[in-house]
Write an enzyme that holds these catalytic residues in place. Sequence first.
Site, PDB file in Angstrom:
ATOM      1  N   ARG A  37       1.136  -1.143   0.108  1.00 16.61           N
ATOM      2  CA  ARG A  37       0.045   0.160  -0.913  1.00 16.61           C
ATOM      3  C   ARG A  37       0.728   1.267  -0.127  1.00 16.61           C
ATOM      4  O   ARG A  37       2.157   1.789   0.769  1.00 16.61           O
ATOM      5  CB  ARG A  37      -0.887  -0.075   1.090  1.00 16.61           C
ATOM      6  CG  ARG A  37      -1.771   1.047   1.216  1.00 16.61           C
ATOM      7  CD  ARG A  37      -2.895   0.076   2.608  1.00 16.61           C
ATOM      8  NE  ARG A  37      -2.253   0.851   3.766  1.00 16.61           N
ATOM      9  CZ  ARG A  37      -3.409   1.637   4.902  1.00 16.61           C
ATOM     10  NH1 ARG A  37      -4.846   1.069   4.238  1.00 16.61           N
ATOM     11  NH2 ARG A  37      -2.738   1.086   5.817  1.00 16.61           N
ATOM     12  N   THR A  90      -0.884   7.623  -0.996  1.00 11.31           N
ATOM     13  CA  THR A  90      -2.334   7.847  -2.021  1.00 11.31           C
ATOM     14  C   THR A  90      -3.298   6.427  -1.143  1.00 11.31           C
ATOM     15  O   THR A  90      -3.539   6.133  -1.292  1.00 11.31           O
ATOM     16  CB  THR A  90      -1.879   7.480  -3.730  1.00 11.31           C
ATOM     17  OG1 THR A  90      -1.254   6.148  -3.077  1.00 11.31           O
ATOM     18  CG2 THR A  90      -1.115   7.817  -4.037  1.00 11.31           C
ATOM     19  N   ASP A 107       1.362  -1.790  12.611  1.00 11.03           N
ATOM     20  CA  ASP A 107       1.484  -2.653  11.641  1.00 11.03           C
ATOM     21  C   ASP A 107       1.337  -3.864  11.141  1.00 11.03           C
ATOM     22  O   ASP A 107       2.621  -4.518  11.506  1.00 11.03           O
ATOM     23  CB  ASP A 107       2.813  -1.603  10.428  1.00 11.03           C
ATOM     24  CG  ASP A 107       3.182  -2.372   8.982  1.00 11.03           C
ATOM     25  OD1 ASP A 107       3.017  -3.342   8.627  1.00 11.03           O
ATOM     26  OD2 ASP A 107       2.597  -1.367   8.624  1.00 11.03           O
ATOM     27  N   ASP A 118       4.934  -5.151   9.832  1.00 11.38           N
ATOM     28  CA  ASP A 118       6.416  -5.463  10.416  1.00 11.38           C
ATOM     29  C   ASP A 118       6.447  -6.166  11.922  1.00 11.38           C
ATOM     30  O   ASP A 118       7.458  -6.236  11.831  1.00 11.38           O
ATOM     31  CB  ASP A 118       6.095  -3.321  10.622  1.00 11.38           C
ATOM     32  CG  ASP A 118       6.668  -2.672   9.315  1.00 11.38           C
ATOM     33  OD1 ASP A 118       7.269  -2.991   8.372  1.00 11.38           O
ATOM     34  OD2 ASP A 118       5.893  -1.401   9.601  1.00 11.38           O
TER      35      ASP A 118
HETATM   36  C1  PRP Z   1      -1.312  -4.234   4.586  1.00  9.41           C
HETATM   37  C2  PRP Z   1      -1.849  -5.317   4.614  1.00  9.41           C
HETATM   38  C3  PRP Z   1      -3.014  -5.356   3.629  1.00  9.41           C
HETATM   39  C4  PRP Z   1      -2.962  -4.056   3.501  1.00  9.41           C
HETATM   40  C5  PRP Z   1      -4.607  -3.328   3.698  1.00  9.41           C
HETATM   41  O1  PRP Z   1      -0.302  -4.599   4.226  1.00  9.41           O
HETATM   42  O2  PRP Z   1      -1.215  -6.132   5.044  1.00  9.41           O
HETATM   43  O3  PRP Z   1      -1.896  -5.910   2.647  1.00  9.41           O
HETATM   44  O4  PRP Z   1      -1.779  -2.923   4.069  1.00  9.41           O
HETATM   45  O5  PRP Z   1      -4.096  -2.103   3.429  1.00  9.41           O
HETATM   46  P1  PRP Z   1      -5.927  -1.675   3.054  1.00  9.41           P
HETATM   47  O6  PRP Z   1      -7.241  -2.611   2.752  1.00  9.41           O
HETATM   48  O7  PRP Z   1      -5.969   0.019   2.774  1.00  9.41           O
HETATM   49  O8  PRP Z   1      -5.221  -1.910   0.746  1.00  9.41           O
HETATM   50  P2  PRP Z   1       1.029  -3.687   3.430  1.00  9.41           P
HETATM   51  O9  PRP Z   1       0.688  -2.672   2.163  1.00  9.41           O
HETATM   52  O10 PRP Z   1       1.620  -2.849   5.110  1.00  9.41           O
HETATM   53  O11 PRP Z   1       2.082  -4.217   2.925  1.00  9.41           O
HETATM   54  P3  PRP Z   1       2.622  -5.796   3.794  1.00  9.41           P
HETATM   55  O12 PRP Z   1       2.363  -6.371   4.156  1.00  9.41           O
HETATM   56  O13 PRP Z   1       4.339  -5.795   2.687  1.00  9.41           O
HETATM   57  O14 PRP Z   1       4.048  -4.742   5.048  1.00  9.41           O
HETATM   58  N1  URA Z   2      -2.234  -2.484   7.223  1.00 17.97           N
HETATM   59  C1  URA Z   2      -1.835  -2.196   7.988  1.00 17.97           C
HETATM   60  O1  URA Z   2      -1.208  -3.935   8.405  1.00 17.97           O
HETATM   61  N2  URA Z   2      -2.743  -2.242   9.677  1.00 17.97           N
HETATM   62  C2  URA Z   2      -3.526  -1.268   8.987  1.00 17.97           C
HETATM   63  O2  URA Z   2      -4.202  -0.590  10.440  1.00 17.97           O
HETATM   64  C3  URA Z   2      -4.067  -1.017   8.156  1.00 17.97           C
HETATM   65  C4  URA Z   2      -3.225  -1.282   7.018  1.00 17.97           C
END
Ligand code: PRP
Ligand code: URA
Length: 208
Positions: free
Chosen positions: A103, A107, A199, A202
């Site tokens: 994400r 944006t 997160d 993370d």
């Molecule tokens: C996080 C989570 C989802 C997304 C959710 O991933 O694991 O995939 O955000 O957010 P949304 O519903 O607003 O799209 P992230 O983009 O942080 O990537 P990661 O799993 O690599 O940390």
């Molecule tokens: N992605 C995450 O990992 N946590 C949130 O709360 C939203 C998006």
Amino acid sequence: MQVKIIDHPLIQHKLSLIRDVRTGTKEFRELLEEIAMLMAFELTRNMPLEETQVETPLTTCTCKVLSGKKIGVVPILRAGLGMVNGIIKLIPAAKVGHVGLYRDHETLKPVEYYCKLPKDVDERELIVIDPMLATGGSSVAAIDLLKAKGAKNIKLMCLVAAPEGINLVNSHHPDVEVYVAAVDSHLNEHGYIVPGLGDAGDRIFGTK
Ligand code: PRP
Ligand code: URA
């Protein structure tokens, strides 16, 4: 808002532990895997069965076994990876596809960077997994991608959802059943679920 909340007491208990900011990486991973397994147990409740003859030490009886439905598990990278083992411990024959999305922090829109799926994706019942359903952009993009590759039968399983995310998935993909352990209050100005768990990626991988 169409969503199935799987709120078994064991899931609620483990979810409270996983939300806690003091829960470290090792425990976070273990809990996520356990919750994914418990949720998958519920999600597969209506899997079709067929009868077979089994010889016990005493006699022969008619018993039930799974009727060979093909399952595919599709984690959204990265955080979805934390749920895979819990599910394939229950369904070891499941094939695993991967969809890489992150994400964009400005944006909040998903950016695709990887996609590798089982060949017969059109014949499988797919379980898309991601711990977090926030704006819903990532899940909608993953489901769009799977449908473009021929997938017809998709369920979405997340740990924690915001109402905004559930509504977005419902409006773009009304045929996809959404399963969550909890629906939280709202998204904050950075698109994080409140109260949420922070997160997820993370916390699983110990990055920041
Ligand atoms: C996080 C989570 C989802 C997304 C959710 O991933 O694991 O995939 O955000 O957010 P949304 O519903 O607003 O799209 P992230 O983009 O942080 O990537 P990661 O799993 O690599 O940390
Ligand atoms: N992605 C995450 O990992 N946590 C949130 O709360 C939203 C998006």
